[in-house]
Scaffold this active site. Sequence first.
Site, PDB file in Angstrom:
ATOM      1  N   ILE A 157      -4.920   5.981  -1.049  1.00 14.69           N
ATOM      2  CA  ILE A 157      -3.666   6.313  -1.751  1.00 14.69           C
ATOM      3  C   ILE A 157      -3.855   6.191  -3.262  1.00 14.69           C
ATOM      4  CG2 ILE A 157      -1.270   5.583  -2.094  1.00 14.69           C
ATOM      5  CD1 ILE A 157      -1.251   4.735   0.901  1.00 14.69           C
ATOM      6  N   ARG A 177     -12.717  -3.902  -6.200  1.00 12.24           N
ATOM      7  CA  ARG A 177     -13.749  -4.938  -6.147  1.00 12.24           C
ATOM      8  C   ARG A 177     -15.098  -4.435  -6.622  1.00 12.24           C
ATOM      9  NH1 ARG A 177     -12.133  -6.773  -0.223  1.00 12.24           N
ATOM     10  NH2 ARG A 177     -11.897  -4.505  -0.174  1.00 12.24           N
ATOM     11  N   ARG A 234       2.695  -3.266  -0.946  1.00 11.56           N
ATOM     12  CA  ARG A 234       3.488  -4.243  -0.204  1.00 11.56           C
ATOM     13  C   ARG A 234       4.094  -5.188  -1.229  1.00 11.56           C
ATOM     14  NH1 ARG A 234       3.237  -1.308   3.565  1.00 11.56           N
ATOM     15  NH2 ARG A 234       2.341  -1.670   5.622  1.00 11.56           N
ATOM     16  N   ASP A 258       8.964   0.525  -4.316  1.00 13.57           N
ATOM     17  CA  ASP A 258       9.278   0.981  -2.954  1.00 13.57           C
ATOM     18  C   ASP A 258       9.174  -0.161  -1.957  1.00 13.57           C
ATOM     19  OD1 ASP A 258       9.863   3.045  -1.049  1.00 13.57           O
ATOM     20  OD2 ASP A 258       7.756   3.086  -0.461  1.00 13.57           O
ATOM     21  N   GLU A 263      11.890  -7.583   2.918  1.00 19.84           N
ATOM     22  CA  GLU A 263      12.620  -6.333   3.180  1.00 19.84           C
ATOM     23  C   GLU A 263      13.364  -6.455   4.508  1.00 19.84           C
ATOM     24  OE1 GLU A 263       9.760  -3.166   3.262  1.00 19.84           O
ATOM     25  OE2 GLU A 263       8.935  -3.719   1.325  1.00 19.84           O
ATOM     26  N   HIS A 281      11.466   1.401   0.799  1.00 19.99           N
ATOM     27  CA  HIS A 281      10.191   1.509   1.544  1.00 19.99           C
ATOM     28  C   HIS A 281      10.141   2.834   2.311  1.00 19.99           C
ATOM     29  CE1 HIS A 281       6.760  -0.885   3.649  1.00 19.99           C
ATOM     30  NE2 HIS A 281       6.453   0.394   3.478  1.00 19.99           N
TER      31      HIS A 281
END
Length: 315
Positions: A157, A177, A234, A258, A263, A281
């Site tokens: 993404i 990383r 998240r 989002d 949530e 979300h």
Amino acid sequence: MSETPLLICGDAFNPEERDRLSSAWPSAFVSGPAGMADLDLGLRSGIKAIAFKGHKPFGGDEMDLFPRLGVIANYGVGYDAIDVAAASTRSIGVTNTPDVLSDDVADLAVALMVAQARTMIRGHAHVASGRWAQEGEMPLSRKVSGSTVGIVGLGRIGREIADRLAAFKCEIHYNSRSEKETPGWTWHGDVVSLATAVDFLVIALVGGPATKGYVTREAIQALGPRGVVINISRGSTIDEGALLDALESGAIAGAGLDVYENEPNIDPRFLKLANVVLQPHQGSGTVETRRAMAELQLANISAFLEGKPLVTPVN
Ligand code: NAP
């Protein structure tokens, strides 16, 4: 095949998704992992596959309720609700639905950037309320094209977001990383260095314990008063208390979000802010993508029940 090989788990499944699964195999339904222990032992003993959707924790204790369980097929790319280590220990495969949702989530990330910077929510209210005719123009907003953007997590993404923003003539920086092959984007080994270098910080990391609080208070401070946080990953990946403090004090300019901790009962401090654009979300929430996710979940269950290799294994 056992009489009822499939358990559909999650009240987040819509009727069409549930029908598709239950017409493919004899199945039972439970609204979430917490209800699994109440299922009849005879039923549990036959379950070989679980179709899972939702964010409620699914751990080893629940897995132990199903002695023949061989696969947990998650609906969604993020599988942080499932204890994958516990599944691996029990030789249970876990699958997810990668790639098919990346475009939608990246679209939403860019939309959040544009909506926040160009004050689009306020603009809509200005027109819809009739104030435009009475008060004239709104205050000026802020340019997105050509800005400096930092992507936290250049995975599937994250890369889609970066590709879109490159077309917006943005200067792309990223933190992951290890350094990736890119068309000249700037890699930062840590998130504070990334935040110091950019105006927009877009979080596209996996969730789960390993990335909890990855975007620290220090990183948020390093963004500075022109800084905008976009989070489509998240709620757990950022220090949410520090984000709220910075949004309230003006230590950063704003956020487009989002995802949140807790949530859908998000921290009420968010609701008082004028410098945020908040979404429920819905990153992957288009008809087309949700159908593709359902199909990929079904393909993984089919593969398992037919003794074929899993299509998109996690472990
Ligand atoms: P991905 O391709 O696996 O990319 C994940 C990124 O997280 C990679 O850049 C990876 O960094 C990084 N990462 C993983 N473990 C890490 C760790 N321990 N420490 C630091 N970085 C770590 O996943 P994706 O398909 O892009 O999805 C990313 C996340 O987006 C999902 O896990 C999910 O939580 C979220 N998501 C949200 C929505 C929504 O509706 N808002 C929809 C779908 C997905 P390296 O490159 O260094 O490995």
